[in-house]
Design an enzyme around this catalytic site. Structure first.
Site, PDB file in Angstrom:
ATOM      1  N   ILE A  32       0.863  -1.463   0.040  1.00 19.74           N
ATOM      2  CA  ILE A  32       0.071  -0.123  -0.084  1.00 19.74           C
ATOM      3  C   ILE A  32       0.772   1.306   0.020  1.00 19.74           C
ATOM      4  CG2 ILE A  32      -0.352   0.488   2.435  1.00 19.74           C
ATOM      5  CD1 ILE A  32      -3.342   0.478   1.909  1.00 19.74           C
ATOM      6  N   ASN A  86      11.656  -8.336   7.175  1.00 22.24           N
ATOM      7  CA  ASN A  86      11.757  -7.955   8.378  1.00 22.24           C
ATOM      8  C   ASN A  86      11.259  -8.843   9.421  1.00 22.24           C
ATOM      9  OD1 ASN A  86      12.625  -5.258   7.270  1.00 22.24           O
ATOM     10  ND2 ASN A  86      10.512  -4.504   7.159  1.00 22.24           N
ATOM     11  N   GLY A  92      12.316  -3.700  12.221  1.00 23.80           N
ATOM     12  CA  GLY A  92      11.272  -3.173  11.454  1.00 23.80           C
ATOM     13  C   GLY A  92      10.040  -3.828  10.975  1.00 23.80           C
ATOM     14  N   HIS A  99       6.011 -12.177   5.746  1.00 21.47           N
ATOM     15  CA  HIS A  99       5.739 -11.874   4.547  1.00 21.47           C
ATOM     16  C   HIS A  99       7.262 -11.472   3.779  1.00 21.47           C
ATOM     17  CE1 HIS A  99       5.368  -8.314   7.030  1.00 21.47           C
ATOM     18  NE2 HIS A  99       5.924  -7.731   6.039  1.00 21.47           N
TER      19      HIS A  99
HETATM   20  P1  5GP Z   1       6.728  -4.757   7.391  1.00 25.50           P
HETATM   21  O1  5GP Z   1       7.391  -3.654   8.088  1.00 25.50           O
HETATM   22  O2  5GP Z   1       5.826  -5.468   8.626  1.00 25.50           O
HETATM   23  O3  5GP Z   1       8.106  -5.879   6.876  1.00 25.50           O
HETATM   24  O4  5GP Z   1       5.827  -4.399   6.325  1.00 25.50           O
HETATM   25  C1  5GP Z   1       4.524  -4.447   6.208  1.00 25.50           C
HETATM   26  C2  5GP Z   1       3.914  -3.678   5.022  1.00 25.50           C
HETATM   27  O5  5GP Z   1       2.975  -3.894   4.791  1.00 25.50           O
HETATM   28  C3  5GP Z   1       4.384  -2.103   4.820  1.00 25.50           C
HETATM   29  O6  5GP Z   1       5.363  -1.849   3.682  1.00 25.50           O
HETATM   30  C4  5GP Z   1       3.439  -1.638   4.558  1.00 25.50           C
HETATM   31  O7  5GP Z   1       3.274  -0.429   3.598  1.00 25.50           O
HETATM   32  C5  5GP Z   1       2.264  -3.015   4.285  1.00 25.50           C
HETATM   33  N1  5GP Z   1       1.214  -2.572   4.467  1.00 25.50           N
HETATM   34  C6  5GP Z   1       0.521  -2.433   5.608  1.00 25.50           C
HETATM   35  N2  5GP Z   1      -0.874  -2.467   5.786  1.00 25.50           N
HETATM   36  C7  5GP Z   1      -1.120  -2.630   4.391  1.00 25.50           C
HETATM   37  C8  5GP Z   1      -2.492  -2.938   3.810  1.00 25.50           C
HETATM   38  O8  5GP Z   1      -3.720  -2.845   4.436  1.00 25.50           O
HETATM   39  N3  5GP Z   1      -2.454  -3.259   2.647  1.00 25.50           N
HETATM   40  C9  5GP Z   1      -1.415  -3.260   1.915  1.00 25.50           C
HETATM   41  N4  5GP Z   1      -1.366  -3.516   0.484  1.00 25.50           N
HETATM   42  N5  5GP Z   1      -0.157  -3.383   2.067  1.00 25.50           N
HETATM   43  C10 5GP Z   1      -0.180  -2.963   3.620  1.00 25.50           C
END
Ligand code: 5GP
Ligand code: ZN
Length: 106
Positions: A32, A86, A92, A99
């Site tokens: 997103i 992460n 982070g 994922h």
């Molecule tokens: P993390 O920091 O946990 O590795 O990454 C989480 C990622 O999920 C972030 O890059 C963030 O922008 C993305 N993200 C969080 N909420 C949503 C959502 O509702 N939809 C989508 N498509 N991405 C999301």
């Protein structure tokens, strides 16, 4: 499945996402808040919070996730790409459903 997990909600179709791939075990969708021209996430449907929570039983799932990265990158027109996992708040991680980030195109 975790009821307060945003990625479980996307997997269940409760929250929309720009999906690029789905099979029995995985979903992949555009981030997103993209940090590159192409930035998508490969997400197992199984709710595991972090890489630290993975056990031997998750080995095939992790292998399949990594093998999906070049296939999906190619499907998005990427010749080369970066991957990122992460792990933990200090690493982070913001969404506690494991994922792989895939970036490219810049
Ligand atoms: P993390 O920091 O946990 O590795 O990454 C989480 C990622 O999920 C972030 O890059 C963030 O922008 C993305 N993200 C969080 N909420 C949503 C959502 O509702 N939809 C989508 N498509 N991405 C999301
Ligand atoms: Zn989840």
């Amino acid at each position: 499945m975790s009821t307060d997990c945003i990625f479980c909600k996307i997997i269940n179709g409760d929250i929309p996402a720009k999906k690029i791939y789905e099979d029995h075990d995985f979903i992949a969708f555009h981030d997103i808040k993209p940090m590159a021209k192409i930035h998508f996430l490969i997400v197992p449907k199984l709710h595991v919070e972090t890489l630290k929570d993975c056990k031997d039983v998750h080995e095939p799932l992790l292998g399949k996730a990594l093998l999906l990265a070049p296939k999906l990158a190619e499907s998005q027109g990427l010749v080369g790409f970066k991957t990122l996992i992460n792990t933990g708040r200090e690493g982070g991680q913001e969404v506690f459903h494991i994922h792989i980030h895939v970036f490219g195109g810049n």
